[in-house]
Design a protein around this motif. Structure first.
Motif, short mmCIF file in Angstrom:
data_model
loop_
_atom_site.label_atom_id
_atom_site.label_comp_id
_atom_site.label_asym_id
_atom_site.label_seq_id
_atom_site.Cartn_x
_atom_site.Cartn_y
_atom_site.Cartn_z
N LEU A 1 -8.65 16.25 9.94
CA LEU A 1 -9.00 14.83 9.86
C LEU A 1 -7.81 13.91 9.57
O LEU A 1 -7.88 12.72 9.85
N VAL A 2 -6.72 14.46 8.99
CA VAL A 2 -5.69 13.58 8.45
C VAL A 2 -5.01 12.73 9.51
O VAL A 2 -4.70 11.55 9.27
N GLU A 3 -4.78 13.28 10.70
CA GLU A 3 -4.11 12.49 11.73
C GLU A 3 -5.04 11.43 12.32
O GLU A 3 -4.58 10.45 12.90
N ARG A 4 -6.34 11.60 12.15
CA ARG A 4 -7.30 10.63 12.66
C ARG A 4 -7.64 9.56 11.61
O ARG A 4 -7.71 8.37 11.93
N LEU A 5 -7.84 9.98 10.36
CA LEU A 5 -8.29 9.05 9.33
C LEU A 5 -7.16 8.54 8.44
O LEU A 5 -7.27 7.46 7.86
N GLY A 6 -6.10 9.31 8.32
CA GLY A 6 -4.99 8.90 7.48
C GLY A 6 -5.07 9.47 6.07
O GLY A 6 -6.15 9.75 5.55
N THR A 7 -3.91 9.63 5.45
CA THR A 7 -3.84 10.23 4.13
C THR A 7 -4.49 9.37 3.05
O THR A 7 -5.10 9.88 2.11
N ARG A 8 -4.37 8.07 3.17
CA ARG A 8 -4.86 7.19 2.12
C ARG A 8 -6.38 7.13 2.08
O ARG A 8 -6.99 7.19 1.00
N LEU A 9 -7.00 7.01 3.22
CA LEU A 9 -8.47 6.96 3.25
C LEU A 9 -9.06 8.25 2.69
O LEU A 9 -10.01 8.23 1.90
N ILE A 10 -8.48 9.39 3.06
CA ILE A 10 -9.01 10.68 2.60
C ILE A 10 -8.83 10.83 1.09
O ILE A 10 -9.78 11.20 0.38
N THR A 11 -7.63 10.55 0.57
CA THR A 11 -7.40 10.77 -0.85
C THR A 11 -8.18 9.79 -1.73
O THR A 11 -8.72 10.18 -2.77
N GLN A 12 -8.27 8.55 -1.31
CA GLN A 12 -8.99 7.57 -2.13
C GLN A 12 -10.49 7.88 -2.17
O GLN A 12 -11.14 7.74 -3.21
N THR A 13 -11.04 8.32 -1.05
CA THR A 13 -12.44 8.72 -1.03
C THR A 13 -12.67 9.94 -1.92
O THR A 13 -13.63 9.99 -2.69
N ALA A 14 -11.76 10.91 -1.83
CA ALA A 14 -11.89 12.13 -2.65
C ALA A 14 -11.82 11.80 -4.13
O ALA A 14 -12.54 12.40 -4.94
N LEU A 15 -10.98 10.86 -4.52
CA LEU A 15 -10.87 10.50 -5.93
C LEU A 15 -12.16 9.87 -6.46
O LEU A 15 -12.60 10.18 -7.57
N LEU A 16 -12.76 9.01 -5.67
CA LEU A 16 -14.02 8.38 -6.09
C LEU A 16 -15.13 9.43 -6.25
O LEU A 16 -15.93 9.38 -7.19
N ILE A 17 -15.16 10.39 -5.35
CA ILE A 17 -16.15 11.47 -5.44
C ILE A 17 -15.89 12.33 -6.67
O ILE A 17 -16.82 12.73 -7.38
N LEU A 18 -14.61 12.63 -6.94
CA LEU A 18 -14.25 13.43 -8.12
C LEU A 18 -14.71 12.74 -9.41
O LEU A 18 -15.26 13.39 -10.31
N ILE A 19 -14.52 11.44 -9.49
CA ILE A 19 -14.95 10.69 -10.67
C ILE A 19 -16.47 10.76 -10.83
O ILE A 19 -16.99 11.01 -11.93
N LEU B 1 -6.68 7.38 -9.79
CA LEU B 1 -7.15 6.21 -9.05
C LEU B 1 -6.39 4.95 -9.49
O LEU B 1 -6.03 4.11 -8.65
N ALA B 2 -6.12 4.84 -10.78
CA ALA B 2 -5.36 3.69 -11.28
C ALA B 2 -3.93 3.72 -10.74
O ALA B 2 -3.38 2.68 -10.36
N ILE B 3 -3.33 4.90 -10.69
CA ILE B 3 -1.97 5.02 -10.16
C ILE B 3 -1.93 4.63 -8.68
O ILE B 3 -1.05 3.89 -8.24
N VAL B 4 -2.90 5.12 -7.91
CA VAL B 4 -2.96 4.78 -6.49
C VAL B 4 -3.12 3.27 -6.30
O VAL B 4 -2.49 2.66 -5.42
N TRP B 5 -3.94 2.65 -7.13
CA TRP B 5 -4.17 1.20 -7.05
C TRP B 5 -2.85 0.44 -7.27
O TRP B 5 -2.54 -0.52 -6.56
N GLY C 1 -2.28 -3.00 -5.60
CA GLY C 1 -3.55 -3.56 -6.06
C GLY C 1 -4.65 -3.52 -5.03
O GLY C 1 -5.64 -4.26 -5.15
N GLN C 2 -4.52 -2.66 -4.02
CA GLN C 2 -5.53 -2.56 -2.98
C GLN C 2 -5.98 -1.12 -2.83
O GLN C 2 -5.18 -0.19 -2.91
N LEU C 3 -7.27 -0.95 -2.58
CA LEU C 3 -7.83 0.36 -2.23
C LEU C 3 -8.62 0.19 -0.95
O LEU C 3 -9.38 -0.78 -0.80
N PHE C 4 -8.44 1.13 -0.04
CA PHE C 4 -9.11 1.14 1.26
C PHE C 4 -8.63 0.03 2.19
O PHE C 4 -8.60 0.23 3.40
#
Length: 406
Positions: free
Chosen positions: A276-294, A389-393, A398-401
């Motif tokens: 999925l990474v070449e289609r969706l991108g690293t940022r979308l995948i990691t940020q979604t995964a972090l929200l699910i982990l929380i 998630l705070a570090i990524v922000w 200051g932007q997510l997604f």
């Protein structure tokens, strides 16, 4: 789907398999002896159960510290000679561990093993970065990690099998034999990936400039710290797995299977990421995964607080949490490396040091808080998810997604 760039003379599939094998030296170094921790504790008179975790932790300290050395050496002399020398050193350290007569001697040998295996992390990233970057690098690392994650699935079972044929010391001889196999593969099949024209002389001025760039670029340092926190969750799980599965839930006869279920989730995540990474991108995948982990961690804490925690609820939450962490691992590494690819060896050293030592601190803090329940692990994962998630922000301005999805 693009292919994986490989060094001259190597098929792309062999290249990915080789990168995975190099990474597996370290993975075996951590996971192969997990079933033997109780035997080691008894044989070497380790009084406190939590002290057995140091067999893992001391190794990781060496693994983190050694990475600062190998990057500059690899940028100066090339990847191949550094890998050859350190693999030989790992073989020697494994023999020392197998012959240890005291807990202190074993910890010394484990520290040396970690110092030698540190090159595998630095050089795996640098060798891949020599031929690719960005999403393509993330995809290659994901496929390698998918193979690499088979090691945690198989290692405890293999360790248990080895114990049926000999004492715990036999495990360290097998570790040395595997490193010798990878050494032979390197000698016979793997060319140098860093041409002389791109080599950087070792000097205080050059090192200072490389360290400054790696430590001041917000993507490099930010995603390195993010990787250290998520890696810390893995260290905590590995360090506590024997105590939680065997001591808390009394599932010693199923330990290797249950450990494999959780590790398999990370392997599945890496496979999914590679697709999925070449289609969706690293940022979308990691940020979604972090929200699910929380969200998972909040639910897990609630289950524990309500007194509903069982062996299977723990496996359920742990496997899903490891899936989220697996979706972050290779992507954080690729994003941290993007702006510093021209100094990949040194940058990989610094980033690896940060991620490994940070992971040891986080994993040890969670592991040493263990008092017979899974509460420290669940709360630890929640804190990790929120902090990352705070570090990524901050890193993404200051932007997510809405950030640049690359």
């Amino acid at each position: 789907m693009t292919s994986h760039p490989a060094p001259s003379g190597m098929h792309p599939r062999e290249f990915v398999a080789f990168v995975a094998a190099v990474m597996a030296v370290n993975a075996f170094g951590v996971d192969l002896m997990l079933p033997a921790l109780a035997d080691i504790g008894h044989d070497l008179a380790i009084s406190a159960a939590n002290h057995r975790q140091w067999i893992i932790t001391v190794y990781m300290v060496g693994f983190g510290a050694g990475q600062l050395v190998y990057g500059p050496l690899a940028d100066r002399y090339g990847r191949r000679p550094v890998l050859i020398v350190t693999l030989a050193g790992f073989v020697a350290a494994s023999i020392l561990a197998a012959s240890s007569a005291s807990f202190g001697a074993l910890l010394g040998a484990r520290l040396l093993q970690g110092l030698m295996s540190a090159s595998t992390r630095v050089l795996a990233v640098a060798i891949v970065r020599d031929g690719s970057s960005g999403r393509q690098m993330a995809r290659t690392m994901s496929v390698a990690q998918m193979i690499f994650f088979l090691v945690p699935i198989l290692a405890p079972s293999l360790g248990q099998l080895l114990l049926a044929f000999g004492p715990w010391r036999f495990i360290f001889y097998v570790l040395g034999a595997f490193a010798a196999f990878v050494l032979a593969w390197t000698l016979m099949r793997v060319p140098e990936t860093l041409p002389p024209s791109r080599r950087v002389p070792i000097s205080l001025t050059a090192l200072r400039a490389s360290y400054h760039l790696t430590l001041t670029n917000r993507y490099s340092i930010g995603y390195s710290v993010a990787a250290s926190l998520t890696f810390g969750g893995i260290i905590a799980f590995v360090s506590l797995s024997q105590q939680i599965f065997v001591d808390e839930f009394g599932a010693g006869d199923r330990f290797t299977l249950l450990f494999a279920l959780c590790a398999c989730a990370m392997g599945a995540a890496s496979f999914l990421n590679s697709r999925l990474v070449e289609r969706l991108g690293t940022r979308l995948i990691t940020q979604t995964a972090l929200l699910i982990l929380i969200a998972l961690s909040i639910a897990h804490v609630a289950v524990i607080a309500a007194g509903w925690e069982t062996l299977w609820s723990y496996v359920f939450f742990q496997a899903l949490s490891m899936t989220c962490i697996g979706l972050c691992g290779a992507n954080f590494g690729a994003m941290a490396m993007e702006p510093v690819g021209h100094i990949a060896g040194t940058a990989s050293s610094v980033q690896g040091f940060i991620s490994s030592i940070g992971a040891v601190i986080v994993g040890s803090a969670i592991g040493q808080s263990y008092a017979g329940t899974t509460t420290p692990l669940a709360i630890g994962y929640l804190c990790i998810g929120l902090a990352v998630l705070a570090i990524v922000w901050v890193v993404e301005g200051g932007q997510l997604f809405r950030a640049r999805m690359s």
